[in-house]
Enzyme design. Structure first.
Site, PDB file in Angstrom:
ATOM      1  N   ASP B 100      64.197  69.540  64.616  1.00 23.14           N
ATOM      2  CA  ASP B 100      62.885  70.189  64.751  1.00 23.14           C
ATOM      3  C   ASP B 100      62.450  70.122  66.207  1.00 23.14           C
ATOM      4  OD1 ASP B 100      62.568  67.353  64.547  1.00 23.14           O
ATOM      5  OD2 ASP B 100      60.423  67.627  64.198  1.00 23.14           O
ATOM      6  N   GLU B 166      60.963  64.852  63.316  1.00 25.67           N
ATOM      7  CA  GLU B 166      60.786  63.847  64.362  1.00 25.67           C
ATOM      8  C   GLU B 166      59.535  64.100  65.182  1.00 25.67           C
ATOM      9  OE1 GLU B 166      61.257  61.539  68.074  1.00 25.67           O
ATOM     10  OE2 GLU B 166      60.977  63.688  67.889  1.00 25.67           O
TER      11      GLU B 166
END
Lengths: 477, 477
Positions: B100, B166
């Site tokens: 991400d 994250e």
């Protein structure tokens, strides 16, 4: 010789129902100056006032103030000015009030619909604007109506100045007052403003002083952008560290201003003044009730009132540029601006205060040995105001209080500012009296704002009686 | 004996165009975990990774993590786990990365389209996620592909753990790692995480330590509601006055923590450690460039690196509840909450730090003689982490750096936290290595994020070489 007020008083009592109806109609117009979508209602309220005044026989104008600065799609609401009476043998009294109100939503916690006047069994009339400031504004209209219906000659020439932007910084009013000082306001013999409150709930007061306010910004900047506190914590000077350090040197927890020289500017307390505080109708319980806590600094009411009225104070309002949301963010802000203000009193001159503030902050910052950059500046200032309470304007109001309420009023000052007071004093060169109608529990600006029926109806009598005594008072300072 | 890496290196060079294409495809998927409307793209990115890994012959699973806490209409993105090789005679290396990315809008100031990889004449590859963390994640895939195409035997069993949250707090990952510690992760011999950066731009580094973080809230409350500073300034204890006073006693402008006992918890500096800092490739100019200013506290790079890596720091992040907007508001806030954090280092135990912080703040507050109410609590803590840089995991990586870049890597620590590091260490009980691919100028999280072509292509060689040296290293601590 006391004026013959009985016919007027009786007429006020007889008309009390219709006076409350007039307030009901006014409260029903949500004239919120801060909300664009309500601007039409502010205009509607101006029209309502103008129509009522015309129906009572006053000469009325709605004076436009142009576009709203910064919101050019909006017209500023007009100043409603009116003259009632033009007899050169009578004194001319200028009265001020405002017809706009603070925002209000039922969801904010109101027990009743905020724009629907709701009277409870104890005569508390709830509604936004009831006490601030539609009740007092309509008070003057009611005084005219009661005189007409009672067939009592109006004792003075009355000039009305009612604005519609008071709750949003009185945009445009200062310029208007200056421009009209030698025109509409030129005959003024004295000014009366009814837009503050009794100190308590039982005893009326006359207010002859206000504190001023110098508002400062103190900025500290270092890095070019916000920093990660993990990466840079410990290796770079942090602006927020420097800022809290400087802010902590301005005032202590007991409210003592730590900036050298500030207290030397304060007018000394005379024996005469010192003797006034004991007689004021106020208690520490009143203070604690207002605070909603017992976190008062001083032990006595006298020292508390002095702190509020005649000594300066310094408050830290907040920090711009630092993390202010709930939660946890670990950034080191690159630039932070502390905001604080000093409430000023006689004989503090703004320039002297600024110099002391700037010099002190710069010298304290130098002691930190920080490589960050400091800047400190005045955002705005407003001067303190103190009128002579021995002027006939106050003597008249004092006699009126005695007549209506049976007590001598407390002679009070206020800790806050009402800038229009100084504007009128400067533009007319005349004495200004603050003559409140509402009480300390009215919750102006808050939820469940109210005006007690007693304060409204007896307040109308007070305003009328004041005009009669004004007409009779000999000249004074 | 050094492994024979030439065929692998040559293959990486030959495939560099297709490796950059793979990064281009990944950057084109706006897998922004913080924005609801991009959640589908995060899933798309997981699918892209899984497909690529499968095509390379890995056993892949996309493991669901359930609904997103607090946003129950959203599914958390899956953890993409993969195994490549299952030979009991080889070491098993667990690698972590995240797929991400941070949000990015052209309007934020990007010179190029953020989700379109754009390579300039100097080989700078601009695009959101290029360096954080899609480049490093694809690095492992590229290592597999180059081995296959070069016909070089893969030297280890590789376990991949790629997460998709994250940049939004790694929701659900900690539980997943714990749950799989005795299952998917059970064969792990060492861990390698590529999600940080070189200290500068020229020299690779291996990272063996991170600071922890204890985040505190300090609330001071007094009156029941915000107060008018004109009316109450000087007569009530102001929470903001007390707060800046306490905050000013936590840390000085030179970054010294003033809380007694904190520094006593810090591991002493040994001669051996002291001698390490001089050799690190870092300058005061590097620091000033990162700061965008010369507001550094320390005069030398050695002391600066120590401040960042091995000493605690205390940063004040902001104030909740006070006025934080531009402009001038004169209210006295009723309740203010100061936020500060302490970056922790060996051997500071969180409970000891908390006790010292709480005791000190309470005793300093008592000295103020304020009637306001203080509360102070820990919002969250994360422990510091230090691995042994003499472990074979680091020795292997160090040899790989020497092989690929011709220099000994700097052995570094970091000032910030990467919580997953500690999670993997605790779940596997094995050594964890942070092996960065990007450089200090990559602008992760900022506009114009980039990864240099050299860092990407040589970085792929580095990751592959590391695995070969890992296979050859004898056991060590």
């Amino acid at each position: 010789m006391a004026p013959q007020l009985e016919p007027f008083f009786k007429q006020v009592d007889d008309l009390s129902g219709s006076f409350i109806d007039r307030l009901r109609k006014a409260v029903a117009i949500p004239s919120i100056s801060a909300q664009d979508e309500n601007r039409k209602d502010v205009f509607r309220m101006a029209q309502f006032l103008a129509s009522e005044l015309e129906a009572l026989g006053a000469e009325v104008e709605q004076r436009p103030l142009g576009k709203q600065p910064g919101k050019e799609h909006l017209d500023l609401p007009p100043v409603v000015i009116a003259r009632y009476g033009n007899d050169k043998s009578k004194r001319t009294i200028l009265v001020y009030g405002h017809y706009d109100v603070q925002p209000a939503l039922k969801e904010d916690g109101w027990a009743t619909e905020p724009f629907q006047l709701t009277v409870d069994s104890q005569g508390r009339m709830y509604g936004r604007g009831s006490t601030d400031d539609k009740g007092p504004v309509l008070g003057w209209l009611n005084v005219i109506e009661a005189h007409k219906k009672a067939g009592v000659e109006f004792p003075v020439n009355l000039l009305c100045c009612f604005e519609g932007m008071e709750e949003y910084g009185s945009e445009g009013l200062e310029e208007f007052i200056q421009a009209e000082s030698k025109r509409f306001f030129k005959d003024t013999d004295a000014v009366c403003i009814s837009d503050n409150y009794w100190l308590g709930t039982e005893k009326p007061c006359l207010t002859y002083g206000l504190r001023g306010c110098n508002y400062y910004s103190l900025s500290i900047s270092g890095p070019a952008q916000d920093l990660h506190s993990g990466v840079f914590g410990g290796s770079a000077h942090e602006p927020m560290t420097d800022l809290v350090n400087i802010l902590s040197r301005l005032v202590d927890s007991q409210g003592n201003i730590l900036i050298p020289g500030i207290m030397d500017l304060v007018a000394p307390l005379t024996e005469e003044e010192n003797s006034l505080y004991g007689g004021i109708s106020y208690t520490m319980e009143n203070l604690h009730e207002s605070l909603g806590s017992e976190t008062s600094i001083h032990a006595t009411k006298e020292r508390t009132l002095m702190a509020r009225w005649r000594y300066p104070s310094l408050s830290i309002h907040g920090v711009e540029g630092a993390y202010s949301a709930p939660g946890a963010k670990t950034v080191i802000p690159a630039k932070v601006i502390g905001k604080f203000s000093i409430r000023t009193v006689p004989n503090m001159e703004s320039e002297d205060v600024n110099r002391l503030v700037f010099d002190y902050i710069k010298s304290e910052f130098a002691k930190l040995n920080s490589k960050n950059t400091l800047d400190v500046w005045l955002q705005h200032d407003g001067k303190w105001w103190v009128a002579s309470p021995k002027h006939w304007n106050f003597t008249a109001a004092s006699k009126a209080v005695k007549q209506v309420f049976g007590v001598e009023p407390d002679m009070t000052r206020e800790g806050g500012s009402i800038p229009v007071t100084l504007s009128f004093e400067q533009a007319t060169g005349k004495n200004v009296l603050l003559l409140p109608m509402g009480s300390s529990t009215d919750a102006a600006h808050s939820v469940n704002e109210k005006l007690d029926k007693r304060n409204y109806i007896e307040g109308i009598k007070l305003l009328g009686a004041y005009l009669h005594y004004v007409a009779e008072e000999p000249m004074s300072l």
